[in-house]
Design a protein around this motif. Sequence first.
Motif, PDB file in Angstrom:
ATOM      1  N   ALA A  57     -12.205  29.392  80.636  1.00 18.15           N
ATOM      2  CA  ALA A  57     -11.887  30.347  81.691  1.00 18.15           C
ATOM      3  C   ALA A  57     -12.451  31.575  81.906  1.00 18.15           C
ATOM      4  O   ALA A  57     -12.584  31.898  83.122  1.00 18.15           O
ATOM      5  CB  ALA A  57     -10.107  30.579  81.328  1.00 18.15           C
ATOM      6  N   PRO A  58     -12.881  32.286  80.676  1.00 18.02           N
ATOM      7  CA  PRO A  58     -13.594  33.534  81.151  1.00 18.02           C
ATOM      8  C   PRO A  58     -15.146  33.329  81.551  1.00 18.02           C
ATOM      9  O   PRO A  58     -15.611  34.393  81.904  1.00 18.02           O
ATOM     10  CB  PRO A  58     -13.743  34.210  79.503  1.00 18.02           C
ATOM     11  N   MET A  59     -15.495  32.361  81.489  1.00 23.27           N
ATOM     12  CA  MET A  59     -16.827  31.931  81.908  1.00 23.27           C
ATOM     13  C   MET A  59     -16.832  31.723  83.531  1.00 23.27           C
ATOM     14  O   MET A  59     -18.042  31.482  84.069  1.00 23.27           O
ATOM     15  CB  MET A  59     -17.378  30.850  81.158  1.00 23.27           C
ATOM     16  N   LEU A  60     -15.702  31.343  84.043  1.00 22.88           N
ATOM     17  CA  LEU A  60     -15.711  31.060  85.480  1.00 22.88           C
ATOM     18  C   LEU A  60     -15.867  32.185  86.546  1.00 22.88           C
ATOM     19  O   LEU A  60     -14.587  32.591  87.019  1.00 22.88           O
ATOM     20  CB  LEU A  60     -14.638  30.198  85.922  1.00 22.88           C
ATOM     21  N   ARG A  61     -16.802  33.029  86.421  1.00 21.48           N
ATOM     22  CA  ARG A  61     -16.766  34.300  87.164  1.00 21.48           C
ATOM     23  C   ARG A  61     -17.188  34.240  88.363  1.00 21.48           C
ATOM     24  O   ARG A  61     -16.934  34.868  89.334  1.00 21.48           O
ATOM     25  CB  ARG A  61     -17.399  35.234  86.367  1.00 21.48           C
TER      26      ARG A  61
END
Length: 224
Positions: free
Chosen positions: A156-160
Amino acid sequence: MAVGLSGFAFGVTSAGAGLDLLQTCALSLLVFTGASQFALVGALAAGGNPFTAAAGAFFLGTRNAFYGLRLSQLLALPRSVRPFAAHWVIDETAAVALAQPGRRAARIGFTVTGLTLYVLWNLTTLLGVLGAEAIGDTEAWGLDAAGPAVFLALLAPMLRGTTERAVAAIAVVLGLGFLPVLPAGVPVLAAALAAPLVLWFRGRGAGHAQEDETGRREEKGTGR
């Protein structure tokens, strides 16, 4: 704390997939990369071929090779130490080392992070297996979802950016689309095609945009 919980979840998930204590602990000791370990036991739990499961785990672990290329320049470790340091090249050690202001601090950050996480990961793996044996059927407790939940938390945190989100969306479509028709473990490999597909379309779009820009410049030059 987060890594400890993931290690415990891996021990529980591995036991639920049918691996015994020795096999599970050997994976954490010798592989030591959580995503690959979860992928392996997840494919085995779904009835996948061991070679297919190992292939999926291998491809997930190839990202560590790219970390190693950067860290080899940053840390500049002696040749005799490099084989041992390579075993600790994971997401967390790379992130901590790269965040340091100098080489000495990077070496300390890499060593401390690698040592503490390696010990903690293997200890919590052992506790997870023992805990799974104590509680019995892991699926009855919903612990079979621990592996996918950890994956989503990491992802989730990588889907920027748009590119990352497009890769994730296409990977989901490919994985779910091939799930009913391919053996267990193979849909994960098929989902990996999302990255080159998105990059190819992105490069093609950039090429067209550059051609259009060049054409407009030539038209302006001709008009003058």
